[in-house]
Design an enzyme around this catalytic site. Structure first.
Site, short mmCIF file in Angstrom:
data_model
loop_
_atom_site.label_atom_id
_atom_site.label_comp_id
_atom_site.label_asym_id
_atom_site.label_seq_id
_atom_site.Cartn_x
_atom_site.Cartn_y
_atom_site.Cartn_z
N SER A 243 0.81 -1.22 0.00
CA SER A 243 0.00 0.00 0.00
C SER A 243 0.84 1.27 0.00
O SER A 243 0.54 2.24 -0.70
CB SER A 243 -0.95 0.00 1.20
N ASP B 64 7.13 -3.80 6.58
CA ASP B 64 6.15 -4.13 7.62
C ASP B 64 6.67 -3.76 8.99
O ASP B 64 5.90 -3.42 9.89
CB ASP B 64 5.80 -5.61 7.55
N GLY C 121 7.21 -8.60 3.29
CA GLY C 121 6.52 -9.76 2.75
C GLY C 121 5.08 -9.86 3.15
O GLY C 121 4.41 -10.86 2.85
N GLU D 183 11.02 -8.80 -4.14
CA GLU D 183 11.45 -7.57 -3.45
C GLU D 183 12.91 -7.67 -3.02
O GLU D 183 13.68 -6.72 -3.16
CB GLU D 183 10.55 -7.31 -2.24
#
Length: 262
Positions: free
Chosen positions: A35, A92, A103, A111
């Protein structure tokens, strides 16, 4: 479309807007997934459209590739680009040494490949992603589907010897079926609560048969750009040892980005 962004989305937006200032004309740019990274792709697309920025983008997932094309960024493969000037991606979790857990969106393998094939990696995040010790966010581990339950049992057995607080693991699902990555693999989420030695944990996991890659990004990130809901942005450079703070103007007309949600 929302007429006003939430504080968390404003934080993501200003972090993304600040991060794209590091992108220069002619660069080959790794485009992250998630996002927060989606805000960055939209910001880059705006620069391509309005300011004539010329870049080649290497996406880290099929959905990032689709978004990049939609906003006018030239998309190439990593094999075609060979090496990247910069990768911008979300995280994250990140700690004070800029080690990461990534992840959550299921794209950790691409990534990590893209990030390590770059001269520098910039992470964009809201302030809530910073932690003292990694592990509150579940650690994703990508597994080949063959014998995944055996691999899961081996991982849980191995975790007993590692400096972690908990050892529960769950197969990531997509509705009633296992989640499948772009490479056709599964994701096992490790609920460790605290990872005392992230480097050791990453090395041990990757030595296990059946494990493709894990979501610990150690000594890969060079800068983190932290956004706040009031428009403040903090840039931490781990190599230079510097911290820079700015205030970005947030224009409500920029709500063209507000269709991006978690």
């Amino acid at each position: 479309m929302s007429t006003e962004l939430s504080p968390i989305d404003k934080a993501k937006f200003v972090a993304a807007k600040k991060a794209v200032e590091f992108v220069e004309d002619g660069m080959r740019v790794g485009l992250g997934t998630g996002s927060t990274a989606a805000w960055m792709v939209r910001c880059l697309g705006e620069l391509v459209r309005d300011e004539g920025l010329k870049i080649k983008g290497v996406p880290t997932s099929t959905r990032t590739a689709q978004l990049a094309r939609e906003v006018g960024i030239e998309v190439v493969s990593l094999d075609a680009a060979k090496w990247l000037d910069i990768t911008i991606d979300g995280a994250d979790e990140f700690d004070g040494d800029l080690n990461l857990i990534k992840g959550g969106g299921g794209a950790l393998l691409q990534e990590k490949i893209v990030a390590t094939a770059s001269d520098q990696m910039i992470v964009i995040a809201d302030a809530g992603k910073e932690v003292e010790t990694l592990g509150q966010f579940p650690l994703p581990v990508e597994l080949v589907p063959f014998g995944w339950q055996t691999t899961q049992a081996l991982i849980e057995e191995t975790l007993v010897s590692l400096d972690v607080l908990a050892r529960k693991s769950t197969l990531r699902m997509n509705g009633d079926t296992p989640f499948v990555t772009d490479e056709g693999n599964h994701i096992l989420d490790l609920h460790l609560k605290r990872i005392g030695n992230a480097q050791q944990t990453a090395m041990v996991l990757n030595q296990m048969p059946g494990v493709v890659e894990n979501g610990l990004f150690i000594d890969i990130c060079d800068r983190v750009v932290i956004g706040y809901g009031d428009g403040r942005v903090e840039v931490r450079d781990i190599n230079a040892g510097t911290i820079e703070e700015n205030m970005l103007d947030f224009v409500e007309s920029e709500n063209v980005f507000s269709d991006l949600a978690d």
